[in-house]
Design an enzyme around this catalytic site. Structure first.
Site, mmCIF file in Angstrom:
data_model
loop_
_atom_site.group_PDB
_atom_site.id
_atom_site.type_symbol
_atom_site.label_atom_id
_atom_site.label_comp_id
_atom_site.label_asym_id
_atom_site.label_seq_id
_atom_site.Cartn_x
_atom_site.Cartn_y
_atom_site.Cartn_z
ATOM 1 N N LYS A 1 66.142 35.995 -43.311
ATOM 2 C CA LYS A 1 66.332 34.703 -43.978
ATOM 3 C C LYS A 1 66.016 33.550 -43.027
ATOM 4 C CE LYS A 1 66.626 35.641 -47.803
ATOM 5 N NZ LYS A 1 66.032 36.840 -47.488
ATOM 6 N N CYS B 1 50.124 33.121 -56.295
ATOM 7 C CA CYS B 1 49.240 32.441 -57.243
ATOM 8 C C CYS B 1 49.952 32.239 -58.577
ATOM 9 C CB CYS B 1 47.938 33.189 -57.482
ATOM 10 S SG CYS B 1 46.908 33.442 -56.039
ATOM 11 N N TRP C 1 47.159 31.219 -53.665
ATOM 12 C CA TRP C 1 47.608 31.731 -52.373
ATOM 13 C C TRP C 1 46.429 32.459 -51.770
ATOM 14 C CZ3 TRP C 1 48.479 36.397 -49.777
ATOM 15 C CH2 TRP C 1 49.401 36.349 -48.717
ATOM 16 N N GLU D 1 68.841 41.434 -42.707
ATOM 17 C CA GLU D 1 68.605 40.463 -43.780
ATOM 18 C C GLU D 1 68.908 39.046 -43.313
ATOM 19 O OE1 GLU D 1 67.878 38.653 -47.506
ATOM 20 O OE2 GLU D 1 67.100 40.414 -46.449
ATOM 21 N N HIS E 1 69.835 48.757 -25.330
ATOM 22 C CA HIS E 1 68.566 49.449 -25.158
ATOM 23 C C HIS E 1 67.386 48.491 -25.306
ATOM 24 C CE1 HIS E 1 70.578 53.361 -25.108
ATOM 25 N NE2 HIS E 1 71.346 52.875 -26.058
ATOM 26 N N LYS F 1 56.547 34.278 -53.620
ATOM 27 C CA LYS F 1 57.710 34.896 -54.251
ATOM 28 C C LYS F 1 57.381 36.279 -54.793
ATOM 29 C CE LYS F 1 61.961 34.833 -55.757
ATOM 30 N NZ LYS F 1 63.050 34.948 -54.769
ATOM 31 N N GLU G 1 62.188 33.381 -42.284
ATOM 32 C CA GLU G 1 61.417 33.020 -43.472
ATOM 33 C C GLU G 1 61.368 31.514 -43.701
ATOM 34 O OE1 GLU G 1 61.575 36.348 -46.973
ATOM 35 O OE2 GLU G 1 63.458 35.353 -46.507
ATOM 36 N N ARG H 1 56.198 30.355 -56.550
ATOM 37 C CA ARG H 1 55.482 31.587 -56.253
ATOM 38 C C ARG H 1 54.766 31.534 -54.904
ATOM 39 N NH1 ARG H 1 54.733 34.713 -60.904
ATOM 40 N NH2 ARG H 1 52.765 35.598 -60.171
ATOM 41 N N ASN I 1 44.366 35.459 -60.461
ATOM 42 C CA ASN I 1 45.358 35.957 -59.505
ATOM 43 C C ASN I 1 44.956 37.366 -59.115
ATOM 44 O OD1 ASN I 1 46.739 33.635 -60.087
ATOM 45 N ND2 ASN I 1 48.399 34.621 -61.200
ATOM 46 N N GLY I 2 45.107 37.724 -57.855
ATOM 47 C CA GLY I 2 44.831 39.083 -57.435
ATOM 48 C C GLY I 2 43.618 39.187 -56.530
#
Length: 617
Positions: free
Chosen positions: A494, A2, A75, A490, A513, A612, A497, A27, A101-102
């Protein structure tokens, strides 16, 4: 997560708010809205599911009519992305308008109470409950002024929030409050700005106040900025910060996407993180955050690293670094799980919290728990004056500069740089590193910016071509050993995402395994195989993959023969100590994810469903 923008002054508020919302698109969001106040004090609102440009299409009639306004990018938390769930939200009388926001965690209880008082609701959001709670207090006691009603309402809610509120009967006034989510107030000449961070107003002023936890402010041209404690209305004298952010830092600078720009900024961001801290000629690491607490860190019986997402991967590499060079036991925890499993933390522990934004809600909650248990908490973050930087006992900034792309790149490698400095500093101080070994390692660390620059120059075009062959891939495996197992995690993160391809990272030895069952001629496998460390074992893993016809993309040191001869695609990177190889190897992995996503037509800088700065749990 947001974004809020607000303005009161002499400029067209519509332009300020819309351009500010564009700056906050990084964001992550699914809808956008704006409200402006005309010269008669009347409020006009426009909002829509979609992007800021969709908002512009339905709101250009608001341009040029106002000097006070606010906007929001949402968001979704409460309620699906839709026009009616978009912010701003109005009270029943339509006189009060709020962006938020929140999450208001007790919204349902308050909503039930308000419905019993005759209030109705148009959306599924917790935000509409809060704006009507403000109206309830003003209706219930007509002597209350607008800011006091906001304060009363905020004292009744719990959760996390940053809010900005306007009232039709209070022209030119913006009331803001903060608990958990960040909010900055820009101080201009005859104008004031509000935003989730400073990027929306950086070209207008270099002075800002960052609202503290549990504080609110009433902002107007007539009375300036009046900051109060939400709990008891105590007046607060603000600390004015000089902004270091520049307009050039938050623009693309000729690159197609912010992510590509930030990948190419890594030689500079790593250099800036080392600058003034790594003094090779003097043979020292100079870090105030470490020096001020050196004995506390060295005497720790255990270090616990807490982080989320990419920062958690950095923490895993930090575990290897600190245990190898400082010989202090380290555990790495997901911040999102840490406080829910009743962890054993004592005053003999040191907790290192890692966060790019410095606002990650899960990490903040874990920090608070660690401090309650008596642990010393050290923060590593990229944003000056962020919540984590203020709440921890000590810490280090990464100096990566603004990172606009949602998928972290330069912040990650800068975090690894800081963790390397900490591990080497502690190891040298407690005698686990000899002078000769320490000098060898800091010399190699000092060379990393040039080596990253080299890998960008030599692999960019090659990776761009390799990516074309994997646009249609459905799955990927990433393998690494030792320090490069977290680098494989990582790399996989990436890719998923930004390209939405399913990808998993594994220690290469674990392939047998389970994951080996997935390998066939359609499965691409990225394997990180530097000469140092466990090269012979990796060679065996590559042979096992080839026997099952997997497509191998190998990251190897220059001059490698054995793995290169077996791989279908080879990406070379400069040789360095194994402990620093994840920093260099991560760069071509970032490029690979970037170009596969670009060729698939994905929105690289704003991948779906991601934000973000994750400021809610």
């Amino acid at each position: 997560m947001c974004g809020i923008v607000g303005y009161t002054g002499f400029q067209d508020s519509y332009d300020i708010v819309i351009n500010g919302l564009r700056r906050l698109e990084y964001r992550g969001y699914d809808s956008a809205g704006i409200v402006v106040e005309d010269n008669q004090g009347k409020l006009y609102t426009a909002k829509t599911k979609g992007k800021v440009e969709d908002l512009v299409k339905i709101s250009t009639n608001l341009k040029g009519i106002s000097h006070t306004g606010m906007g929001h990018t949402r968001w979704a938390t409460h309620g699906v992305p839709s026009d009616r769930n978009s912010h701003p939200h109005s009270s029943n009388s339509k006189k009060i308008v709020l962006v938020h926001n929140g999450i208001i965690e007790n919204y349902d209880t308050i909503k039930t109470m308000l419905m019993g008082k005759g209030f109705t609701f148009e959306s599924e959001t917790d935000t509409e409950v809060l704006v009507n709670l403000i109206e309830y207090f003003m209706n219930n006691d007509t002597s209350l002024d607008f800011p006091t009603a906001v304060r009363y309402a905020l004292n009744e809610v719990y959760g996390a929030y940053a809010i900005t509120v306007m009232h039709q009967d209070y022209p030119g006034v913006l009331v803001v409050g903060r608990l958990g989510s960040p909010l900055a107030i820009g101080l201009g000449e005859g104008e004031y700005f509000i935003a989730s961070d400073a990027s929306p107003f950086v070209e207008f002023t270099k002075e800002a106040v960052y609202l503290e936890e549990g504080h609110m402010a009433t902002i107007s041209l007539e009375n300036g900025v009046d900051i109060r404690n939400i709990k008891d209305n105590e007046k607060i004298t603000p600390a004015i910060q000089e902004l270091k952010l520049s307009l050039e830092q938050i623009e693309k600078g000729g690159y197609e996407h912010f992510m590509l720009k930030e990948i190419f900024e890594q030689p500079k961001s790593i250099h800036d993180t080392l600058r003034g801290r790594l003094l090779v000629d003097e043979g020292i690491i100079k870090m105030a955050g470490i020096w001020d607490h050196l004995e506390r860190l060295n005497k720790a019986e255990r270090i616990v690293i807490i982080a989320c997402g990419t920062s958690w991967h950095a923490g895993l590499i930090g575990e290897y670094l600190i245990e190898e060079f400082a010989r202090i036991p380290v555990e790495v925890e997901y911040a999102s799980e840490f406080r829910y499993r009743n962890p054993i933390i004592t005053n003999k522990d040191v907790v290192i919290a890692i966060s790019q934004s410095g606002e990650t809600a899960d990490t903040m909650a874990a920090i608070k728990l660690a401090k309650e248990k008596g642990a010393f908490v050290y923060g590593i973050c990229n944003v000056v004056d962020s919540s984590i930087s203020r709440f921890t006992d000590g810490g280090s900034y990464t100096h990566a500069g603004p990172e606009i792309g949602v998928a972290s790149t330069k912040a990650f490698t800068s975090q690894l740089t800081i963790l390397s400095l900490i591990a080497l500093k502690l190891g040298k101080h407690n005698g686990n590193l000899s002078n000769v070994e320490f000098m060898r390692l800091i010399t190699e660390l000092d060379a990393l910016p040039k080596k990253v620059e080299e890998v960008l120059a030599t692999t960019h075009d090659l990776v761009k071509e390799i990516a074309k062959d994997f646009v249609g891939a459905q799955n990927f495996l990433y393998l690494g050993r030792g320090y490069n197992f977290p680098a494989a995690l990582e790399g996989a993160l990436k890719l998923k995402e930004i390209s939405y391809i399913h990808a998993e990272g594994y220690p290469a030895a674990e392939m047998k395994h389970g994951p080996i069952a997935l390998i066939d001629e359609n499965m691409p496998i990225v394997i990180i195989a530097p000469k140092q460390g466990h090269y012979d074992k990796v060679v065996s893993n590559v042979q096992e993959i080839k026997a099952r016809k997997g497509k191998i993309i190998a990251l190897v040191n220059k001059g490698d023969v054995q793995v290169s001869n077996m791989a279908d695609y080879v990406i070379e990177f400069p040789e360095t100590s194994e402990c620093f190889s994840p920093i260099i190897a991560s760069v071509p992995l970032q490029l690979l994810a970037y170009y596969i996503a670009v060729y698939r037509g994905a929105n690289v800088d704003q991948p779906r469903n991601l934000a973000k700065s994750v400021t809610v749990e």
